[in-house]
Design a protein around this motif. Structure first.
Motif, short mmCIF file in Angstrom:
data_model
loop_
_atom_site.label_atom_id
_atom_site.label_comp_id
_atom_site.label_asym_id
_atom_site.label_seq_id
_atom_site.Cartn_x
_atom_site.Cartn_y
_atom_site.Cartn_z
N ARG A 126 0.86 -1.19 0.00
CA ARG A 126 0.00 0.00 0.00
C ARG A 126 0.89 1.24 0.00
NH1 ARG A 126 -3.16 -3.70 3.21
NH2 ARG A 126 -5.31 -3.72 2.54
N LEU A 127 0.89 1.96 -1.12
CA LEU A 127 1.79 3.11 -1.26
C LEU A 127 1.36 4.27 -0.36
CD1 LEU A 127 2.07 3.06 -5.15
CD2 LEU A 127 3.85 2.33 -3.53
N GLN A 128 2.36 4.87 0.27
CA GLN A 128 2.13 6.05 1.10
C GLN A 128 1.77 7.25 0.22
OE1 GLN A 128 2.58 6.65 4.35
NE2 GLN A 128 4.14 5.30 5.21
N VAL A 129 1.08 8.21 0.80
CA VAL A 129 0.87 9.47 0.08
C VAL A 129 1.56 10.58 0.86
CG1 VAL A 129 -1.29 8.81 -1.03
CG2 VAL A 129 -1.35 9.89 1.23
N ALA A 130 1.83 11.68 0.16
CA ALA A 130 2.45 12.84 0.82
C ALA A 130 1.38 13.60 1.61
CB ALA A 130 3.08 13.75 -0.24
N GLY A 133 -1.61 14.53 -0.22
CA GLY A 133 -2.40 13.44 -0.79
C GLY A 133 -1.88 12.91 -2.11
N THR A 134 -0.73 13.43 -2.59
CA THR A 134 -0.20 12.97 -3.88
C THR A 134 0.76 11.80 -3.67
OG1 THR A 134 1.55 14.61 -3.71
CG2 THR A 134 -0.39 15.23 -4.98
N LEU A 135 1.00 11.06 -4.77
CA LEU A 135 1.87 9.89 -4.70
C LEU A 135 3.30 10.25 -5.09
CD1 LEU A 135 0.06 6.88 -6.41
CD2 LEU A 135 0.70 7.07 -4.00
N ASP A 136 4.23 9.53 -4.51
CA ASP A 136 5.63 9.68 -4.88
C ASP A 136 5.90 8.69 -6.01
OD1 ASP A 136 8.35 9.47 -5.13
OD2 ASP A 136 8.74 9.68 -2.98
N MET A 137 6.06 9.21 -7.24
CA MET A 137 6.20 8.32 -8.41
C MET A 137 7.48 7.49 -8.34
SD MET A 137 3.62 8.19 -10.33
CE MET A 137 4.10 7.72 -12.00
N VAL A 162 -8.10 14.66 -4.89
CA VAL A 162 -6.73 14.63 -5.42
C VAL A 162 -6.62 13.58 -6.53
CG1 VAL A 162 -4.32 14.05 -4.89
CG2 VAL A 162 -5.63 15.52 -3.34
N ILE A 163 -5.97 13.98 -7.62
CA ILE A 163 -5.84 13.12 -8.80
C ILE A 163 -4.47 12.45 -8.82
CG2 ILE A 163 -5.64 13.19 -11.33
CD1 ILE A 163 -7.76 15.46 -11.25
N PHE A 164 -4.46 11.15 -9.06
CA PHE A 164 -3.20 10.41 -9.22
C PHE A 164 -2.83 10.37 -10.71
CE2 PHE A 164 -3.91 7.58 -5.23
CZ PHE A 164 -3.35 8.56 -4.44
N PRO A 165 -1.52 10.38 -11.03
CA PRO A 165 -1.12 10.32 -12.45
C PRO A 165 -1.25 8.88 -12.98
CG PRO A 165 0.81 10.43 -11.03
CD PRO A 165 -0.38 10.47 -10.12
N VAL A 166 -2.48 8.40 -13.08
CA VAL A 166 -2.68 6.99 -13.42
C VAL A 166 -2.20 6.64 -14.82
CG1 VAL A 166 -4.50 6.40 -11.79
CG2 VAL A 166 -5.11 7.51 -13.92
N GLU A 167 -2.24 7.60 -15.75
CA GLU A 167 -1.77 7.32 -17.11
C GLU A 167 -0.29 6.93 -17.07
OE1 GLU A 167 -3.77 7.41 -19.62
OE2 GLU A 167 -5.24 9.03 -19.44
N GLU A 168 0.46 7.77 -16.37
CA GLU A 168 1.89 7.54 -16.24
C GLU A 168 2.16 6.24 -15.47
OE1 GLU A 168 5.45 10.06 -14.17
OE2 GLU A 168 3.58 11.12 -14.57
N MET A 169 1.38 6.01 -14.45
CA MET A 169 1.54 4.80 -13.63
C MET A 169 1.27 3.55 -14.46
SD MET A 169 -0.39 6.07 -10.16
CE MET A 169 -0.03 4.67 -9.10
N HIS A 341 -9.46 7.22 6.93
CA HIS A 341 -8.14 6.65 6.65
C HIS A 341 -7.39 7.48 5.62
CE1 HIS A 341 -10.46 5.00 3.28
NE2 HIS A 341 -9.33 4.76 2.67
N VAL A 342 -8.13 8.21 4.80
CA VAL A 342 -7.49 9.05 3.78
C VAL A 342 -6.75 10.21 4.45
CG1 VAL A 342 -7.89 10.55 1.79
CG2 VAL A 342 -9.22 8.45 2.05
N LEU A 343 -7.44 10.91 5.34
CA LEU A 343 -6.82 12.05 6.00
C LEU A 343 -5.67 11.60 6.91
CD1 LEU A 343 -9.96 14.23 6.85
CD2 LEU A 343 -8.47 14.32 4.85
N ARG A 344 -5.84 10.43 7.56
CA ARG A 344 -4.76 9.93 8.42
C ARG A 344 -3.54 9.55 7.59
NH1 ARG A 344 -6.48 5.21 11.52
NH2 ARG A 344 -8.35 5.24 10.26
N ALA A 345 -3.78 8.95 6.40
CA ALA A 345 -2.65 8.58 5.53
C ALA A 345 -1.88 9.83 5.10
CB ALA A 345 -3.14 7.82 4.31
#
Lengths: 396, 272
Positions: A126-130, A133-137, A162-169, A341-345
């Motif tokens: 489960r990837l952490q978020v900053a 709320g964004t992901l570290d690519m 918050v939008i994740f860069p799913v295309e790139e992922m 869980h979103v805000l806590r993450a």
């Protein structure tokens, strides 16, 4: 029953949306006159089947897909489960999934229960978020090991937008022969999506998030992606999903996608402007309030704001007196004793997470409604802070 | 949405006695911002041991605010010895009941009252001396045992509803079950229903599995290799080893027996 929808100010569109009047009109014949089974040999049923194909085209058109890549399901949750389980069955030797810490329960809970469900042990990364709320690519790229069957990451977060860069992922996953699923129920209809130029294998859509009724969803499966059905039964959906079609709702979803296509421009201009005005107004007029989530990489309709030293359920119930509908990530509203869980993450402090309110707009909101919330909310927060033992107006 | 009684809604929308008693001689503070609810109760007690005034400040949801408001209404004008007898159930009853998941709000009221009275008398409450069981919400064993006895709690879920303990990470669930068991033994009430659901620690599980395997083994021998959660790894020895049907033996015989006698979710696999 009269639920009084005419009197309310509805700003909870990430929870569910109003069924568009045009959608209701499109559906009505299929709840009355046109009750035939699309699989029947007689033309009374067969003509309904042709309408389903037209709906399929409209949905494909909204996300730049081919009609045969669209499978109708009962909801977003079914689409999510189908995609993940299909991916795992495709690669029985790879019992490892990569997902994120902020997924909707449809994915989170599926991953939590996967071992029990399949009788096999799985590894879940489960990837952490900053903090925003964004992901570290870079971390995502690092996580893509050889034993992974499928990655599942949401396109847009339901709580923060918050939008994740799913295309790139998806591109990265593809380069390592890993399947990629995205839960796009909050993104479809709100931001432009083009599957033609994408490496995403599976994408989930939920009807009721875009002004179609509840009880209908879609799983997009890329042409050529290995697929194993979740519900086996008749030959509906080319044997890819058994069960007689929810005809009226499918027709409704087709219409809703057509409307979403028409409203895309407005969603990203007028709705975005209303959201920004609401957000800036509240942050400016209410001390000790803060935005949760990245301000730029975000859906145009969502804002999540924390009001320190007050609790979300109490805020919502006061808003309820003014017939304003929204949501909170507080413990008392999450049904558990801990906040979302979103805000806590994201590491939002508990003091702020308990007082978080999500406003999610739609094209049916008006400037007058924004004005009313801007007039009303500061008083509600001030009154509750009067009650709060932690509130000290002299120490802001 | 919670189903609140009219009285809860009324006390939430129009809370009585908000603020701080100016000449307070008893203060009780419970809860915290992190926990999601907190209550500061101030009281004034006169020479005849009567609570002449009570006010509150509360951070929390509708039922926390309503419980606080109700509490102040209940104790105003009351003799201390009467006020001491107020239970969380009394506060909930005053409001016409609370949803079961919200009972901890009434417990918070009772705790604040106790703390305020203790503060007036200059004594230290024994609660503070207990051992913390639930680290997420800082609940001690003494507080939990008391809630079990006072409110006749019969499951871990009920303990969580009343005290919040176990409502966070869930790591203390086994400890809560022990406390439940201990309290129940104390009042000697049979607890079949709880026993059935009882979760075992890994150590208890291994012991039980070994006992069952020892008791049930026939001329073919079987050895326990590992237990990881619900996964039990075994190795077949002796007569069974060459048996073509070892997979069937494991699934239909070993797994069946272990599920019947230990936990019905166990999955038995052969060591490869």
């Amino acid at each position: 029953m009269d639920c009084g929808s005419d009197d309310i100010i509805y700003m909870d569109n990430n929870a569910t949306t109003m069924v568009a009047p045009e959608v209701v009109d499109a559906m009505m014949p299929y709840l009355t006159d046109c009750y035939g089974n699309p699989s029947s040999m007689h033309s009374f049923g067969g003509q309904v089947g042709r309408e389903i194909e037209k709906a399929r085209e409209k949905i494909a058109n909204l996300i730049g897909a081919m009609p045969q890549e669209i499978i109708f399901t009962s909801c977003g949750t079914e689409s999510d489960s189908t995609a993940v389980l299909s991916g795992l069955q495709t690669f029985p030797d790879k019992r490892h999934i990569v997902t994120t810490r902020v997924e909707h329960p449809a994915i989170k809970s599926l991953c939590d229960n996967l071992d029990l469900l399949t009788g096999h042990k799985h590894r879940i990364t489960r990837l952490q978020v900053a903090e925003d709320g964004t992901l570290d690519m870079a971390k995502y790229a690092e996580s893509l090991s050889d034993d992974i069957a499928i990655v599942s990451a949401m396109w847009a977060n339901n709580e923060t937008g918050v939008i994740f860069p799913v295309e790139e992922m998806a591109q990265l996953a593809k380069s390592k022969d890993i399947l990629f699923h995205t839960d796009a129920v909050q993104a479809v209809g709100k931001i432009p999506i083009n599957m033609k130029e994408s490496a995403i294998d599976f994408l989930s859509i939920s009807g009721h998030k875009l002004h179609a009724p509840k009880g209908v969803g879609v799983l997009y499966v890329r042409k050529g992606t290995p697929y194993i059905p979740f519900l086996n039964g008749g030959h509906q959906e080319d044997g890819r999903r058994g069960g007689t079609e929810n005809v009226a709702s499918i027709i409704g979803l087709g219409k809703a996608c057509e409307l979403a296509h028409l409203h895309m421009e407005e969603e990203n201009s007028r709705v975005r402007a209303m959201r920004d005005r609401l957000e800036q107004g509240l942050l400016a007029s209410i001390p000790r309030s803060m935005l949760n989530g990245n301000k730029e990489q975000r859906l145009p309709n969502t804002t999540n704001i924390s009001f320190e030293f007050v609790e979300g359920e109490a805020i919502l119930l006061h808003m309820n007196q003014y017939k304003i509908c929204a949501s909170s990530g507080s413990a008392c509203t999450s049904g558990s004793l801990e906040p979302s869980h979103v805000l806590r993450a994201m590491g939002v402090p508990f003091t702020a997470a308990h007082g978080s309110i999500r406003f999610s707009l739609s094209v049916y909101n008006t400037d007058q409604e924004i004005d009313f919330v801007l007039e009303t909310l500061p008083g509600i927060i001030a009154n509750l802070r009067e009650l709060s033992p932690f509130w000290d107006p002299n120490n802001l | 949405m919670w189903e609140y009684t009219d009285k809860v809604n009324e006390h939430f929308m129009n809370p009585r006695n908000v603020g701080q008693v100016e000449n307070a001689n008893g203060v009780g503070e419970v809860g915290s911002l992190a926990c999601g609810d907190a209550l500061k109760l101030t009281i004034h007690v006169n020479d005849e041991d009567i609570i002449t005034d009570a006010k509150f400040k509360t951070f929390g949801c509708a039922s926390a605010i309503a419980s606080s408001s109700a509490l102040t209404e209940m104790v105003k004008g009351m003799k201390l010895e009467e006020a001491e007898k107020i239970t969380n159930e009394d506060i909930a009853d005053f409001l016409g009941g609370l949803p079961k998941e919200k009972m901890h709000c009434s417990v918070m009221g009772r705790e604040a009252l106790e703390a305020a009275i203790a503060n007036y008398r200059g004594v230290i409450l024994p609660m503070a001396e207990g051992e913390v069981v639930c680290e997420c919400f800082g609940v001690t064993d003494l507080e939990i045992s008391r809630a079990i006895q006072e409110s006749n709690l019969r499951s871990v879920e009920e303990i969580t509803n009343f005290t919040k303990a176990g409502g966070g990470c869930g790591k203390c669930e086994d400890r809560l079950r022990d406390l439940l068991q201990a309290s129940v033994n104390l009042v000697a009430i049979p607890m079949q229903s709880v026993n059935k659901e009882q979760k075992m620690t890994t150590l208890q599980k291994i012991k039980k599995i070994e006992e069952v395997m020892e008791r049930e083994k026939d001329d073919g021998d079987i050895e326990l290799i590992d237990v990881d959660g619900d996964f039990v790894t075994v190795s077949l020895l002796g007569a069974c080893r060459s048996c073509q049907k070892s997979e069937t033996t494991i699934k239909q015989y070993v797994e069946k027996k272990l599920r019947e006698q230990v936990i019905d979710t166990l999955i038995v696999e052969e060591a490869k």
